[in-house]
Enzyme design. Structure first.
Site, PDB file in Angstrom:
ATOM      1  N   ASP A  12     -25.185 -64.615 -13.160  1.00 51.41           N
ATOM      2  CA  ASP A  12     -24.242 -63.611 -13.686  1.00 51.41           C
ATOM      3  C   ASP A  12     -22.895 -63.571 -13.361  1.00 51.41           C
ATOM      4  OD1 ASP A  12     -26.316 -62.644 -15.230  1.00 51.41           O
ATOM      5  OD2 ASP A  12     -26.785 -60.954 -13.934  1.00 51.41           O
ATOM      6  N   ASP A 122     -25.657 -49.159 -11.019  1.00 53.94           N
ATOM      7  CA  ASP A 122     -24.436 -49.913 -10.140  1.00 53.94           C
ATOM      8  C   ASP A 122     -23.145 -49.548 -10.732  1.00 53.94           C
ATOM      9  OD1 ASP A 122     -25.972 -50.271  -7.924  1.00 53.94           O
ATOM     10  OD2 ASP A 122     -26.959 -52.154  -8.898  1.00 53.94           O
TER      11      ASP A 122
HETATM   12  N1  ARG Z   1     -32.365 -48.654  -8.244  1.00 54.25           N
HETATM   13  C1  ARG Z   1     -31.939 -48.948  -7.276  1.00 54.25           C
HETATM   14  C2  ARG Z   1     -30.711 -48.424  -7.254  1.00 54.25           C
HETATM   15  O1  ARG Z   1     -30.157 -47.876  -8.322  1.00 54.25           O
HETATM   16  C3  ARG Z   1     -31.559 -50.655  -6.886  1.00 54.25           C
HETATM   17  C4  ARG Z   1     -30.380 -51.114  -7.713  1.00 54.25           C
HETATM   18  C5  ARG Z   1     -30.408 -52.536  -7.396  1.00 54.25           C
HETATM   19  N2  ARG Z   1     -29.480 -53.180  -7.952  1.00 54.25           N
HETATM   20  C6  ARG Z   1     -29.646 -54.488  -8.446  1.00 54.25           C
HETATM   21  N3  ARG Z   1     -28.538 -54.888  -9.168  1.00 54.25           N
HETATM   22  N4  ARG Z   1     -30.612 -55.009  -8.741  1.00 54.25           N
HETATM   23  O2  ARG Z   1     -29.768 -47.856  -6.245  1.00 54.25           O
END
Ligand code: ARG
Length: 396
Positions: A12, A122
């Site tokens: 990505d 995120d």
């Molecule tokens: N669900 C978790 C959180 O919101 C983990 C997110 C993981 N991020 C990723 N880009 N795979 O903190």
């Protein structure tokens, strides 16, 4: 236009480099952060970025900063989202965001960019962090903007000579740092599917873990781990050792349905060996060293702290207020906890503290009892007065 891109070296963010160059005619500066994910040689990642046209590359080993300023408050707060998730990713993002802003300032950049999707937490954490630190700085999230499917993205990569990682066939999406690893997507999207071993990397399957239990002790000073099996070690190292040790015993697997900030329920699995052990031990030491009132009140603030962090509000003033309160509770949380690791379980088996509020004289049923039994009767009379009064009313 100059853009600082948070770059992991994966598909990505590699596509992001080219896309930002094409779409904005931008000079892209990459920033790669080591938070204990150990995803390989940072120099190689920088080389890859340069090959894709990055005009400048940074890599920062921020493991100590991550532990000191992000993991430690989480330990004090027994930080868990929805009672289960130790917040690994949620803790890492505000640190990455802070560095993006720092590098943008240093380079005089017009914008920062990251590879988060439009469906997750995120993006919120990174965008909010950047805006809190520099409201004028533009944030670009290419994956949120481009209309490409996964397949189209791979084609785009082929057309632009972007090396496609072998992991592209891996159906899971991961995020890893010292505090744990998350996995989502692929077969996990059916909440009834048992997680496959293929999405686990940090923990042994409990059924294949050693048949003998392993005992480990952790010493805490003011709420933070300082020694493992009585050996004082730097905390980054302590967490790494504990990830290995507890992981080998299958400790720290979490399978949960989680409420994302954006309103979606998602199924996630986590592997957090060190976090699981440290949080268990820390909670137990608080039981020993905090008063009954502190132990009953603090969890409500712990939970709020964890929610604010999960929701990307690292810079929300209430988070600081709560954190100050929590830090103040830790001044007597010093002592040793012994735990038993065995086939996926982590059980506290012993605890001691120079600041302990446990008093054997008061607690014992044997000789040496110092509790004044005669005062119990009077206490109970007064303590139970409201119940007695209301009981009498019922009789009338
Ligand atoms: N669900 C978790 C959180 O919101 C983990 C997110 C993981 N991020 C990723 N880009 N795979 O903190």
């Amino acid at each position: 236009m100059k853009i600082v891109l948070a770059y992991s070296g994966g598909l990505d963010t590699s596509v992001c480099i080219k896309w930002l160059e094409e779409k904005y005619d931008a000079e892209v500066i990459t920033l790669t952060m080591e938070l204990g994910q150990e995803s390989g040689d940072l120099r190689e990642i920088e080389e890859k970025a340069k090959k894709l046209g990055a005009v400048k590359t940074y890599s920062i080993d921020a493991q100590s900063e991550f532990v000191e300023n992000y993991i430690n408050p989480a330990i004090w707060a027994n930080g868990l989202y929805e009672g289960k998730y130790p917040l690994a990713t949620a803790l890492g993002r505000p640190l990455i965001g802070k560095w993006m802003v720092d590098i943008a300032h240093k380079e005089g950049a017009d914008a920062v960019a990251h590879g988060s999707t439009g469906k997750g937490n995120d993006q919120v954490r990174l965008d909010v962090t950047v805006k809190a630190l520099d409201p004028k700085l533009k944030v670009i999230a290419p994956v949120r903007q481009w209309p490409m499917t996964r397949e189209e993205e791979i084609n785009y990569a082929r057309e632009h000579d972007i090396q496609i990682p072998v992991t592209v066939d891996d159906p899971y999406s991961y995020d890893t740092n010292l505090w744990g690893k998350s996995a989502e997507a692929g077969p996990l999207e059916d909440p009834m599917n048992e997680p496959k071993e293929a999405c686990m990397q940090l923990t042994a399957p409990p059924e294949q873990a050693p048949d003998e239990p392993h005992y480990v002790s952790i010493d805490f000073h003011r709420g933070l781990p300082v020694a493992l099996d009585e050996k004082v070690v730097d905390e980054v190292e302590l967490i790494k050792q504990l990830n290995q040790l507890a992981g080998a015993h299958g400790v720290g697997r979490i399978d949960m349905i989680e409420d994302r900030l954006v309103g979606i329920k998602s199924r996630e699995t986590y592997e957090c060996p060190a976090a699981t052990v440290i949080l268990e031990a820390h909670k137990e030491l608080e039981r020993l060293c905090l008063t009954r009132e502190q132990n009953s009140f603090k969890p409500a603030l712990d939970q709020k702290w964890g929610e604010l962090v999960y929701y990307g509000l690292w810079y929300e003033p209430l988070k600081d207020d709560i954190q100050s309160f929590i830090e103040n509770t830790q001044k007597y949380v010093t002592g040793k906890v012994r735990l038993k690791l065995y086939k996926g379980s982590c059980t506290v088996v012993g605890r001691e503290s120079p600041q302990s509020l446990y008093d054997l004289g008061l607690a014992t049923y044997d000789k040496g009892d110092s509790f004044d039994h005669t005062s119990a009767e009077g206490f109970i009379n007064i303590w139970g007065l409201p119940s007695r009064t209301s009981g009498e009313r019922k009789k009338r």
